[in-house]
Structure formats: C-alpha cells, structure tokens
Design a protein around this motif. Structure first.
Motif, PDB file in Angstrom:
ATOM      1  N   PHE A 214       0.804  -1.217   0.000  1.00 26.48           N
ATOM      2  CA  PHE A 214       0.000   0.000   0.000  1.00 26.48           C
ATOM      3  C   PHE A 214       0.839   1.270   0.000  1.00 26.48           C
ATOM      4  O   PHE A 214       0.373   2.302  -0.451  1.00 26.48           O
ATOM      5  CB  PHE A 214      -0.964   0.005   1.192  1.00 26.48           C
ATOM      6  CG  PHE A 214      -2.030  -1.036   1.077  1.00 26.48           C
ATOM      7  CD1 PHE A 214      -2.883  -1.039  -0.005  1.00 26.48           C
ATOM      8  CD2 PHE A 214      -2.160  -2.030   2.028  1.00 26.48           C
ATOM      9  CE1 PHE A 214      -3.856  -1.998  -0.138  1.00 26.48           C
ATOM     10  CE2 PHE A 214      -3.127  -3.004   1.905  1.00 26.48           C
ATOM     11  CZ  PHE A 214      -3.974  -2.978   0.815  1.00 26.48           C
ATOM     12  N   ALA A 235       0.005   6.984   8.712  1.00 30.54           N
ATOM     13  CA  ALA A 235      -0.955   6.739   9.793  1.00 30.54           C
ATOM     14  C   ALA A 235      -2.361   6.528   9.269  1.00 30.54           C
ATOM     15  O   ALA A 235      -3.119   5.733   9.817  1.00 30.54           O
ATOM     16  CB  ALA A 235      -0.922   7.902  10.784  1.00 30.54           C
ATOM     17  N   TYR A 236      -2.725   7.237   8.201  1.00 28.11           N
ATOM     18  CA  TYR A 236      -4.093   7.116   7.699  1.00 28.11           C
ATOM     19  C   TYR A 236      -4.173   6.266   6.436  1.00 28.11           C
ATOM     20  O   TYR A 236      -4.934   5.326   6.372  1.00 28.11           O
ATOM     21  CB  TYR A 236      -4.678   8.501   7.417  1.00 28.11           C
ATOM     22  CG  TYR A 236      -5.044   9.243   8.667  1.00 28.11           C
ATOM     23  CD1 TYR A 236      -6.335   9.172   9.174  1.00 28.11           C
ATOM     24  CD2 TYR A 236      -4.106  10.006   9.346  1.00 28.11           C
ATOM     25  CE1 TYR A 236      -6.680   9.848  10.334  1.00 28.11           C
ATOM     26  CE2 TYR A 236      -4.442  10.679  10.508  1.00 28.11           C
ATOM     27  CZ  TYR A 236      -5.729  10.600  10.990  1.00 28.11           C
ATOM     28  OH  TYR A 236      -6.072  11.264  12.137  1.00 28.11           O
ATOM     29  N   HIS A 237      -3.372   6.623   5.438  1.00 24.72           N
ATOM     30  CA  HIS A 237      -3.594   6.017   4.125  1.00 24.72           C
ATOM     31  C   HIS A 237      -2.986   4.624   3.994  1.00 24.72           C
ATOM     32  O   HIS A 237      -3.453   3.819   3.197  1.00 24.72           O
ATOM     33  CB  HIS A 237      -3.077   6.942   3.024  1.00 24.72           C
ATOM     34  CG  HIS A 237      -3.876   8.202   2.894  1.00 24.72           C
ATOM     35  ND1 HIS A 237      -4.990   8.288   2.110  1.00 24.72           N
ATOM     36  CD2 HIS A 237      -3.749   9.407   3.498  1.00 24.72           C
ATOM     37  CE1 HIS A 237      -5.507   9.506   2.210  1.00 24.72           C
ATOM     38  NE2 HIS A 237      -4.779  10.190   3.056  1.00 24.72           N
ATOM     39  N   ARG A 240      -4.778   2.034   7.418  1.00 25.76           N
ATOM     40  CA  ARG A 240      -6.174   1.586   7.302  1.00 25.76           C
ATOM     41  C   ARG A 240      -6.327   0.392   6.348  1.00 25.76           C
ATOM     42  O   ARG A 240      -6.881  -0.629   6.751  1.00 25.76           O
ATOM     43  CB  ARG A 240      -7.038   2.765   6.867  1.00 25.76           C
ATOM     44  CG  ARG A 240      -8.497   2.451   6.699  1.00 25.76           C
ATOM     45  CD  ARG A 240      -9.219   2.435   8.027  1.00 25.76           C
ATOM     46  NE  ARG A 240     -10.652   2.225   7.803  1.00 25.76           N
ATOM     47  CZ  ARG A 240     -11.562   3.199   7.815  1.00 25.76           C
ATOM     48  NH1 ARG A 240     -11.194   4.423   8.060  1.00 25.76           N
ATOM     49  NH2 ARG A 240     -12.825   2.934   7.596  1.00 25.76           N
ATOM     50  N   PRO A 241      -5.858   0.472   5.106  1.00 27.25           N
ATOM     51  CA  PRO A 241      -6.005  -0.711   4.245  1.00 27.25           C
ATOM     52  C   PRO A 241      -5.209  -1.910   4.754  1.00 27.25           C
ATOM     53  O   PRO A 241      -5.586  -3.053   4.493  1.00 27.25           O
ATOM     54  CB  PRO A 241      -5.498  -0.250   2.875  1.00 27.25           C
ATOM     55  CG  PRO A 241      -4.841   1.038   3.073  1.00 27.25           C
ATOM     56  CD  PRO A 241      -5.297   1.618   4.354  1.00 27.25           C
ATOM     57  N   VAL A 244      -7.101  -4.391   7.056  1.00 26.12           N
ATOM     58  CA  VAL A 244      -8.102  -5.316   6.511  1.00 26.12           C
ATOM     59  C   VAL A 244      -7.585  -6.755   6.474  1.00 26.12           C
ATOM     60  O   VAL A 244      -8.160  -7.636   7.123  1.00 26.12           O
ATOM     61  CB  VAL A 244      -8.578  -4.856   5.116  1.00 26.12           C
ATOM     62  CG1 VAL A 244      -9.586  -5.833   4.561  1.00 26.12           C
ATOM     63  CG2 VAL A 244      -9.159  -3.465   5.199  1.00 26.12           C
ATOM     64  N   VAL A 315     -13.367  -1.654   8.702  1.00 31.29           N
ATOM     65  CA  VAL A 315     -12.150  -1.118   8.087  1.00 31.29           C
ATOM     66  C   VAL A 315     -12.203  -1.126   6.571  1.00 31.29           C
ATOM     67  O   VAL A 315     -11.595  -0.284   5.932  1.00 31.29           O
ATOM     68  CB  VAL A 315     -10.864  -1.830   8.576  1.00 31.29           C
ATOM     69  CG1 VAL A 315     -10.562  -1.464   9.997  1.00 31.29           C
ATOM     70  CG2 VAL A 315     -10.951  -3.314   8.387  1.00 31.29           C
ATOM     71  N   ASP A 316     -12.907  -2.039   5.949  1.00 30.89           N
ATOM     72  CA  ASP A 316     -12.983  -2.031   4.491  1.00 30.89           C
ATOM     73  C   ASP A 316     -14.420  -1.832   4.033  1.00 30.89           C
ATOM     74  O   ASP A 316     -15.215  -2.762   4.056  1.00 30.89           O
ATOM     75  CB  ASP A 316     -12.426  -3.329   3.907  1.00 30.89           C
ATOM     76  CG  ASP A 316     -12.246  -3.196   2.406  1.00 30.89           C
ATOM     77  OD1 ASP A 316     -12.743  -2.211   1.831  1.00 30.89           O
ATOM     78  OD2 ASP A 316     -11.598  -4.066   1.816  1.00 30.89           O
ATOM     79  N   PRO A 317     -14.748  -0.614   3.616  1.00 26.01           N
ATOM     80  CA  PRO A 317     -16.133  -0.332   3.225  1.00 26.01           C
ATOM     81  C   PRO A 317     -16.552  -1.100   1.978  1.00 26.01           C
ATOM     82  O   PRO A 317     -17.740  -1.168   1.683  1.00 26.01           O
ATOM     83  CB  PRO A 317     -16.118   1.171   2.954  1.00 26.01           C
ATOM     84  CG  PRO A 317     -14.708   1.503   2.660  1.00 26.01           C
ATOM     85  CD  PRO A 317     -13.886   0.564   3.471  1.00 26.01           C
TER      86      PRO A 317
ATOM     87  N   ASN B 107      -8.221   6.666  -2.154  1.00 19.29           N
ATOM     88  CA  ASN B 107      -8.023   5.586  -1.187  1.00 19.29           C
ATOM     89  C   ASN B 107      -9.362   4.879  -0.963  1.00 19.29           C
ATOM     90  O   ASN B 107     -10.350   5.508  -0.600  1.00 19.29           O
ATOM     91  CB  ASN B 107      -7.503   6.167   0.132  1.00 19.29           C
ATOM     92  CG  ASN B 107      -7.036   5.086   1.080  1.00 19.29           C
ATOM     93  OD1 ASN B 107      -7.578   3.989   1.099  1.00 19.29           O
ATOM     94  ND2 ASN B 107      -6.032   5.393   1.863  1.00 19.29           N
ATOM     95  N   TYR B 110     -11.537   5.145   2.543  1.00 18.30           N
ATOM     96  CA  TYR B 110     -12.157   6.343   3.101  1.00 18.30           C
ATOM     97  C   TYR B 110     -13.225   6.873   2.148  1.00 18.30           C
ATOM     98  O   TYR B 110     -13.119   6.722   0.933  1.00 18.30           O
ATOM     99  CB  TYR B 110     -11.104   7.430   3.333  1.00 18.30           C
ATOM    100  CG  TYR B 110     -10.109   7.077   4.409  1.00 18.30           C
ATOM    101  CD1 TYR B 110     -10.435   7.254   5.744  1.00 18.30           C
ATOM    102  CD2 TYR B 110      -8.863   6.562   4.091  1.00 18.30           C
ATOM    103  CE1 TYR B 110      -9.531   6.925   6.729  1.00 18.30           C
ATOM    104  CE2 TYR B 110      -7.946   6.232   5.077  1.00 18.30           C
ATOM    105  CZ  TYR B 110      -8.290   6.428   6.394  1.00 18.30           C
ATOM    106  OH  TYR B 110      -7.399   6.105   7.380  1.00 18.30           O
TER     107      TYR B 110
END
Lengths: 324, 366
Positions: A214, A235-237, A240-241, A244, A315-317, B107, B110
């Motif tokens: 990622f 921290a965010y991008h 988060r993935p 999963v 975590v994974d929409p 992404n 989000y």
C-alpha cells in the motif's frame, strides 16, 4: 441500517455456532464412558458387592438412566443457566473454578493482547517504510526469532536468566500480591514478554508485507500531491487498508496462542490460570471441569470470530454486508 | 518563501529525472525547459515512455527519492521549489499546485468526502463542518449529482468518470494557481472524456489557473491547448502554438505523431520502431533511428538545439539549422517547400485543427 442488520445476523450466527459446538460436545460425552461409573463398579467388585447394581445406582444418581433427549434438554438448560456442575477435583462448582482461573489468565492475557495489537501493526508498517534498511532487518530477525522459538523453552531460558541468575524476578508465581502492584507487574513481565514475542511476529510480518504494497499504491501519490505529510500518509492512508488483511489473521493468531501456548507458559511460570486448570482437570479426569473449560474456550473463540467479522466490515467499506 | 506575483507562473529549467534501477540509471527526463503562464493551457505531448508523466510529477518532486534523482530548477512565481524544504514544498502541493492523475487514485478505505475534507484541512485551518460544506460545493461544481447525499459514499460506489470528477474537485480544494493533469481522460470512454475536457476548460476560465496537461491524445490537445510541447525519449522535440504545431509540424517526430491520427488523409497507422533504451541513450538525435530523413550528422553529438522554425515555434532538428535543406523534412507533409513561409500558411491546410476540434465537439454532443 443494512449494516446493523448484518451485525445482528452475525451475532445470531455466533449463537448458532455455539449451540452446535455444545451439542457436539454432548454427543461425544454421552458416547464416552463415565469414569465415576467405572470407579463405582470397581469399588463394588472390590468390596464383594454386585458391580452391575453399583453401576445402576451410580447411573441413577447421575441421571444417566433417563432417555437421551431428556438428558440433552437437562444439559442444555444447565449450560444456559450457568449451572455447569460440580468439580470433583477442585471441590467447588465448575463456574467458580473457571472464574477463579480466568482471573489469573486475564492478568497476563489482557496486557499481552493489547501490546500485540498495538505494536504488531505499528512496527510492521514502520518496517515496511524502512524496507531493506538495517532497522527493517533487525525487526524481521526479532520477529522470526519470536515466531519460531518455542514459547515454553523461551520462558524457561528467561526464567533461568532473570529469575535464577540475575534474581530480578521471582521464580515462583505468587497469588497473594494485589493485582495492581509493582510485584504483580514484575512477576507478569516475563510471561507477557514471552507471549508477545510469540504472537507479534506473525502479525508484524503480515502488517509489513501488506503495507509494503500500500505504501506504493496510487492513492499514496494522490495523498502526497495533496500535501499530506509522510507521517500522516502512513498513519491514515497505509495503516487503514493494512488493517483489513491483518484483521483476518490477528484473531486466529491470538486464539491459537490463547488455547495452546498460554497453557505451557502457565505451567512454566506456575500461574493458576485457565490453561493450567484445564490441564489438571484432564489429568484428574474431572469431566465436568473439562466440559466447562471447553465451553469457555468455545465462547471465547466464537466471540473472537464475531469481533473479526465486525472489524472487517468497518475497516474495508468495499465488503458488502448484503445477503449474508 | 514569499513569491512574486509578477514572476511567471511556472518556469521549468533543465529538469532531469533519473531512477536507479538494477540495470543502471534510467534517465526518464533529460534536461527539459518549459513555462506555463497563468490562465494558459500547455500540453505536454508524446508517446508512452517519453517521460512526460515523470516530468509533470517532478515539478512538485512527487517521485520518491531514492530511487528517483531530480535535478534542475522549477520556479513557481519566482520561488525555486527545488530549494524548498519538504515542509515548505508541502505548502505548495495541493494548495498552489494541484495534481490530477490518470485513473482517479482515491483511497478505497475512506469516503470521498473524508478525502476532500482532508485536502481542505491540510492547508486551511477551518472547522470540519465548514470544510464539509466547501467539499459539497466543490462536488456540485464538478457535476456530481446529489452531492450532499453522496458526500459520504466510498470511491467504489462511483463510476470512473465520476471518480475523475472527484479528483478534480479535490484538486480545486486549495484553489490552485496551477493544475497539473496527467492523462486525466485516458482511462475513460470517449463521451466522458469530452465532458471532462470541457469541465477542465470551464474551470480554467472560472478560476483563471494555468494548466499543464500531459496527454498522448491529440484530439484533447486540439480541444484545449494554447501551446504544445512535444517530448520524445526524455527530450523536447518541438514546441509552439497549438495552431502552428497542428498545421505546420516541423519536427519529423511531430509529423509522424500527427500522421497517426486516423482522421488525417495520410494516416500512417503508427510509427515504425520503438523508443530507444532509457538506460543507454544513443548519440545524436533521439529520434534518428525512426526518422525517415536521418542524415549522418543526426547520429553524432547530442540532441540538436531547439532551432527556430518561425517566431514562437521551435524544433530540435538539424534541418532547421544553417546549411541544411529544410524542404526535405517539410516535403514529408506534402506541403509547400518553404516551411518558414508565413504568408501562405494561414489559408493552407488550416482545416486540420478545426477538424480535430469538430471531432471532439461531436463527441460532446453524443
């Protein structure tokens, strides 16, 4: 709304799974000989009585002469109402014995789980960000060491070094110290450390490999072009993935450790926790207590998987919760 | 750090970007210069692998370094961005200079709203509610229907064209002076392409920003470019006004590129040969191996300097220098012998550009 229905269905399924497991346990149990009946028969034979009569009496006493479905209903109501029977070996109700052991198991399991969940992904992502640097190699080396060294052996070595040679920690676990005290923290440091090193390796590797993918993803270029700082981008991008695929391995990993490795660690450190109690119950052929432990582990496993299912969709929409 | 509002919007000088690879140093961009003024659209044109994308990304130093090495100077309103610290450069990225990439690169974890709000709040100290309201406005501006109810949807719930619109909205979040769009329409179908090109043109007239558009689609170039810079193998081959380039392409490479357009009478269906190895560039002109007019002199020295074809129109081809017969390269077009002739060119083949424009506007209607 769909989302809450999904969680509702999952919770319902968890109950169904627990129900099935409990039923299987009952079937297996009803097919296996009860040691207390054999004991009664042997006793009667030794004392010159009629073994058959003693068997019948014992069966009647334990309600085993009832038809199978009556026993099944009794058994299920007992489980549902938390009347899990009397432990011969501990000489106390099974629930009380389990509760007492859970008290000690929780004292090392909770810090161990928190530390693993906190540092596993963090160090993994850090390691990916510094991929192939000496820091990454050190982290990878430690991860593999912790992952491959048998926990009980590692525990013995640490106990020998820090308990016997350096005398920094007590060799024997003491149950009389207060839960929140320096003494308790010191005596729990080694078991927690051993378990963390054992479980963090796998999580760290998954986190590292997933986030390596990622951190070079297209959306990282977008983030950079937006003016996002590297720290925030990770921290965010990236994090988060990464969570999963991680969420699918974490629960399994922790549960496996919880059931297996913690028993050995409890034996080595002399902690009177769940694993130790189960082990002793098995050796003493205390059926009720074994059954209680199995049920408790089942409940923990089912809850763990339920949490995994829910975390996964948070975590994974993209994971759809329709038709499931 | 303070910039000069009178200085040119973007001046790129001697920009080189190379990458460390296992098979040696790969030079993607090899010392190029160009400028973009406020309100103007400059198109960077070339085939895949010509280095145009890397050149556009190097402006804000996006390629990770290492493995990339970026040299030269990029001045934005007089401020040299390559002299800036990373922290200072981040003040420009997404704020003064915005990027759009091929395939909207959002992404997937989000919501699009979250990502737009992030773009706004990085550069401006505004509340979440204010940023959200601005984000919804932006989404409406780029033509997302029901913007307020779709704000919290995730990227996978939008179509490809909508995602690219969201990228444009995100790029507009900082109210940029310069928009760098790298093949923004390539991955989309023709109708959506035309809509997006029109949207970019509208936004430009509304916000007055400069646009650097990287593309290999000459139809898009004909539609919105003011000036064109043609790149090949990391070097600039030709530059000039869009009408000059389409009507009187001077460099054999540009001619070959235009001949690839299926609408052209002498459509060639492609340029024979392939790009030179980027790790070991040949001597002389980069295009020499594929050029139909190659001379002995084309294969020695470096890339020829950019020679003036006419005022504001330059080509890096030795035929435009002293002692060469210009008609050789121009005859390839089946046009007048005298390429420099301004007098006759206006009414000559001027239908080419208008034809291309027609094609795009037809696509718009469809």
């Amino acid at each position: 709304m769909r989302y809450y229905r999904y969680i509702g269905t999952r919770v319902l399924w968890a109950f169904v799974v627990a129900f099935i497991i409990v039923t299987i346990t009952f079937v297996l149990l009803s097919m296996s000989p009860d040691p207390s009946i054999q004991q009664a028969a042997t006793q009667a034979a030794l004392e010159g009585g009629d073994p058959q009569e003693a068997t019948d009496r014992q069966e009647k006493l334990r309600g085993l002469d009832e038809p199978l479905h009556v026993r099944y209903i009794d058994y299920m109501t007992g489980i549902a109402t938390l009347e899990w029977g009397w432990s011969e070996y501990r000489n106390q109700p099974v629930t009380k014995a389990l509760w007492g052991s859970l008290y000690y198991t929780a004292q090392y399991s909770i810090p161990w789980t928190i530390l693993t969940l906190l540092f596993g992904p963090l160090i993994g992502v850090y390691s990916a960000a510094r991929m192939y640097s000496w820091k990454d190699h050190v982290v990878t080396g430690i991860a593999f060491l912790g992952f491959s060294i048998p926990n009980f052996f590692f525990a013995i070595v640490l106990l020998l070094v820090f308990g016997v040679w350096l005398d920094w920690v007590p060799v024997a676990y003491r149950t009389d110290v207060p839960v929140v005290s320096l003494e308790n923290a010191i005596q729990l440091a080694l078991p927690v450390f051993v378990l963390v090193t054992g479980s963090i390796g796998g999580i760290l590797r998954v986190a590292r490999n997933e986030s390596a993918e990622f951190q070079n993803a297209d959306f990282m270029k977008t983030a950079k072009a937006k003016g996002v700082s590297p720290l925030r981008a990770y921290a965010y991008h990236v994090m988060r993935p990464t969570l999963v695929p991680l969420s699918t391995t974490v629960v399994g990993q922790l549960l496996a450790m919880f059931l297996g490795a913690s028993l050995l660690v409890e034996v080595v450190f002399g902690i009177p926790g769940l694993g130790r109690t189960t082990f002793d119950a098995l050796v003493a052929q205390d059926t009720n207590l074994v059954l209680g432990s199995v049920l408790l582990f089942t409940v923990i496993g089912v809850i763990g998987n339920l949490i995994e299912d829910i975390v996964f969709t948070i975590v994974d929409p993209r994971i759809s919760y329709d038709d499931r | 750090m303070t910039d000069d509002p009178n200085a040119p919007l973007l001046e790129v000088e001697d920009l080189s970007t190379s990458f460390r690879t296992d098979s040696g140093r790969l030079v993607a961009v090899d010392g190029i210069d160009f400028t973009v003024e406020a309100g103007e659209t400059v198109c960077l044109v070339g085939e895949s692998g010509s280095g145009k994308t890397v050149a556009s990304e190097s402006i804000t130093r996006l390629p990770n370094s290492p493995p990339a090495r970026i040299d030269g100077s990029v001045r934005f309103r007089g401020v040299d961005l390559f002299e800036c610290s990373d922290t200072d450069l981040r003040q420009y990225r997404g704020n003064r200079i915005a990027h759009i990439f091929q395939n909207s690169q959002l992404n997937h974890c989000y919501s699009v709203g979250w990502q737009i709000v992030e773009a706004i709040r990085i550069h401006e100290d505004v509340s979440k509610t204010a940023a959200r309201a601005r984000g919804i406005d932006l989404l409406e501006r780029v033509g997302i229907p029901n913007a307020s109810s779709r704000f919290d949807d995730y990227p996978h719930e939008f179509s490809g064209g909508q995602k690219q619109r969201i990228m444009i909205a995100m790029a507009l979040a900082g109210n940029p002076d310069l928009l760098i769009a790298d093949e923004p329409t390539t991955a989309l179908d023709l109708t959506v392409q035309a809509q997006l090109v029109r949207l970019l043109a509208e936004i430009q007239s509304e916000f007055g920003m400069g646009i650097l558009l990287v593309t290999h689609d000459l139809g898009v170039v004909a539609e919105i470019a003011d000036r064109v810079v043609v790149m090949y193998a990391g070097k600039i081959m030709e530059r000039g006004d869009v009408f000059d380039i389409f009507e009187r392409p001077a460099h054999p490479y540009t001619q070959a590129l235009l001949d690839c357009l299926p609408e052209r009478a002498n459509a060639s269906g492609g340029i024979p040969g392939s790009l030179p190895d980027p790790t070991a560039r040949p001597e002389g002109c980069r295009f020499a191996d594929r050029c139909p007019h190659t001379l002995e002199a084309c294969r020695t020295g470096g890339q020829p300097p950019e020679l003036e074809v006419e005022s504001g129109h330059h080509a890096s081809c030795i035929y435009y220098g002293q002692g060469y017969d210009v008609s050789v390269v121009c005859d390839g077009q089946g046009e007048s012998d005298d390429c420099d002739g301004q007098d006759e060119s206006d009414n000559r083949d001027s239908t080419d550009v208008s034809k291309d424009r027609e094609r795009v506007s037809e696509a718009n209607k469809r």
